[in-house]
Enzyme design. Structure first.
Site, PDB file in Angstrom:
ATOM      1  N   GLU A 182      24.862  57.502  45.767  1.00 16.68           N
ATOM      2  CA  GLU A 182      26.152  57.676  46.499  1.00 16.68           C
ATOM      3  C   GLU A 182      26.730  56.318  46.908  1.00 16.68           C
ATOM      4  O   GLU A 182      27.761  56.521  47.602  1.00 16.68           O
ATOM      5  CB  GLU A 182      26.106  58.709  47.731  1.00 16.68           C
ATOM      6  CG  GLU A 182      25.521  59.965  47.560  1.00 16.68           C
ATOM      7  CD  GLU A 182      26.608  60.673  46.612  1.00 16.68           C
ATOM      8  OE1 GLU A 182      27.767  61.006  46.995  1.00 16.68           O
ATOM      9  OE2 GLU A 182      26.308  61.000  45.472  1.00 16.68           O
ATOM     10  N   ARG A 235      34.107  38.457  24.768  1.00 21.84           N
ATOM     11  CA  ARG A 235      35.322  38.344  23.896  1.00 21.84           C
ATOM     12  C   ARG A 235      36.212  37.219  23.896  1.00 21.84           C
ATOM     13  O   ARG A 235      36.838  36.715  23.066  1.00 21.84           O
ATOM     14  CB  ARG A 235      36.070  39.552  23.638  1.00 21.84           C
ATOM     15  CG  ARG A 235      35.600  41.021  23.444  1.00 21.84           C
ATOM     16  CD  ARG A 235      36.412  41.772  23.088  1.00 21.84           C
ATOM     17  NE  ARG A 235      37.633  41.937  22.081  1.00 21.84           N
ATOM     18  CZ  ARG A 235      38.784  41.158  22.404  1.00 21.84           C
ATOM     19  NH1 ARG A 235      39.099  41.183  23.593  1.00 21.84           N
ATOM     20  NH2 ARG A 235      39.415  41.332  21.453  1.00 21.84           N
ATOM     21  N   PRO A 248      33.836  52.832  41.972  1.00 19.77           N
ATOM     22  CA  PRO A 248      35.204  53.465  42.159  1.00 19.77           C
ATOM     23  C   PRO A 248      36.137  52.909  43.126  1.00 19.77           C
ATOM     24  O   PRO A 248      37.192  53.239  43.274  1.00 19.77           O
ATOM     25  CB  PRO A 248      34.851  54.886  42.215  1.00 19.77           C
ATOM     26  CG  PRO A 248      33.496  55.047  42.171  1.00 19.77           C
ATOM     27  CD  PRO A 248      32.597  53.667  42.509  1.00 19.77           C
ATOM     28  N   ASP A 299      45.485  40.328  19.997  1.00 20.92           N
ATOM     29  CA  ASP A 299      45.192  41.742  20.475  1.00 20.92           C
ATOM     30  C   ASP A 299      46.234  42.222  21.284  1.00 20.92           C
ATOM     31  O   ASP A 299      47.094  41.496  22.136  1.00 20.92           O
ATOM     32  CB  ASP A 299      43.843  41.661  21.445  1.00 20.92           C
ATOM     33  CG  ASP A 299      42.487  41.727  20.608  1.00 20.92           C
ATOM     34  OD1 ASP A 299      42.695  42.133  19.554  1.00 20.92           O
ATOM     35  OD2 ASP A 299      41.759  41.124  20.969  1.00 20.92           O
TER      36      ASP A 299
HETATM   37  C1  4GM Z   1      29.489  54.255  44.153  1.00 23.38           C
HETATM   38  C2  4GM Z   1      29.561  53.175  44.506  1.00 23.38           C
HETATM   39  C3  4GM Z   1      31.925  52.287  38.992  1.00 23.38           C
HETATM   40  C4  4GM Z   1      29.106  54.618  42.889  1.00 23.38           C
HETATM   41  C5  4GM Z   1      28.722  52.053  43.878  1.00 23.38           C
HETATM   42  C6  4GM Z   1      30.567  52.789  39.303  1.00 23.38           C
HETATM   43  C7  4GM Z   1      32.506  54.540  38.475  1.00 23.38           C
HETATM   44  C8  4GM Z   1      32.844  53.140  38.510  1.00 23.38           C
HETATM   45  C9  4GM Z   1      28.531  53.887  41.989  1.00 23.38           C
HETATM   46  C10 4GM Z   1      28.555  52.285  42.354  1.00 23.38           C
HETATM   47  C11 4GM Z   1      30.149  54.115  39.605  1.00 23.38           C
HETATM   48  C12 4GM Z   1      33.977  52.359  38.172  1.00 23.38           C
HETATM   49  C13 4GM Z   1      28.064  53.970  40.583  1.00 23.38           C
HETATM   50  N1  4GM Z   1      31.313  55.070  39.009  1.00 23.38           N
HETATM   51  N2  4GM Z   1      35.085  53.516  37.950  1.00 23.38           N
HETATM   52  N3  4GM Z   1      29.204  54.781  39.745  1.00 23.38           N
HETATM   53  O1  4GM Z   1      34.081  51.384  37.548  1.00 23.38           O
HETATM   54  O2  4GM Z   1      28.256  51.473  41.539  1.00 23.38           O
END
Ligand code: 4GM
Length: 231
Positions: free
Chosen positions: A114, A152, A87, A167
């Site tokens: 986490e 793709r 994230p 697209d």
């Molecule tokens: C924290 C750190 C990617 C959580 C690394 C992974 C959302 C996304 C995770 C991680 C995730 C995203 C696992 N959640 N928004 N959770 O792309 O891989």
């Protein structure tokens, strides 16, 4: 294109790639998908991959040793890129997809719980990518989004009928509405203009629909498009 996915849940990746267009691309050797499980690189008898965070706090943190050793075990070709799905990453969009499609190998790190011990980032120095402003239970679904979107764009993955040139996002506007048989369904009719065989009128109708739909649903994209056509 080779995708190497580092994940504690390799079946999530392997199973999801076994359908439809990705399955065909795998069979035709246009893409290859490998999985590497960091758990196989643990050194203790319990195969531990995570531990509690220093400084306290909720949840678990992925330990550096299994991830870095798993990463080092991967054969890397000259033109490869490593990405971490999280994230905290840069937003994933069509431009990112095109950049990634230019590599011969994409190595991906999927996290869970986490997140990663920061030293995993410091040693591996991945490009960090997010598929959107939300948190998932793991990085596998984002990794699959990358595999799908990048595949793709690779010559030979899509057939002529599925071509990627037309697209949405090729030019930054959303798609026009589409219709197939029957001409009337539950009292709803296919727009007359699509039935008259006038290709110029059809193209104009579709372009108007795209502009209107983009203006209503994605004012951010609409602004960019309008400013671009102003020069
Ligand atoms: C924290 C750190 C990617 C959580 C690394 C992974 C959302 C996304 C995770 C991680 C995730 C995203 C696992 N959640 N928004 N959770 O792309 O891989």
């Amino acid at each position: 294109m080779i995708f190497d996915v580092m994940t504690l849940f390799p079946e999530m990746i392997e199973n999801a790639c076994n359908f439809s267009i990705l399955k065909r691309a795998l069979e035709n050797n246009i893409i290859k998908v490998n999985t590497i499980n960091p758990r196989d690189f643990t050194l203790d008898k319990h195969k531990k991959v995570d531990d509690t965070p220093y400084g306290g706090g909720a949840g678990m943190v992925l330990m550096p040793q299994p991830y870095v050793d798993a990463y080092d075990s991967i054969d890397k070709c000259e033109n490869s890129v490593t990405i971490m799905l999280s994230p905290q990453g840069e937003p994933f969009c069509d431009k990112t997809v095109n950049e990634l499609a230019a590599f011969n190998q994409i190595i991906m790190l999927c996290g869970h719980y986490e997140g990663f011990d920061e030293r995993i980032r410091e040693v591996i120095k991945p490009r960090e990518i997010s598929i959107g402003d939300f948190v998932l239970t793991g990085g596998e679904l984002p990794a699959l989004c990358v595999i799908d979107a990048v595949s793709r764009k690779i010559e030979g993955t899509l057939g002529k009928i599925e071509s990627a040139d037309e697209d949405s996002f090729a030019d930054g506007l959303l798609e026009y509405p589409q219709y197939t048989k029957p001409r009337e369904f539950r009292g709803l009719h296919v727009p007359e203009v699509l039935l008259n065989g006038n290709h110029k009128e059809i193209a104009e109708f579709r372009q108007r629909c795209r502009l209107e739909r983009t203006r209503q649903r994605r004012p951010d994209l609409y602004e960019i498009y309008i400013n671009k056509s102003k020069g």
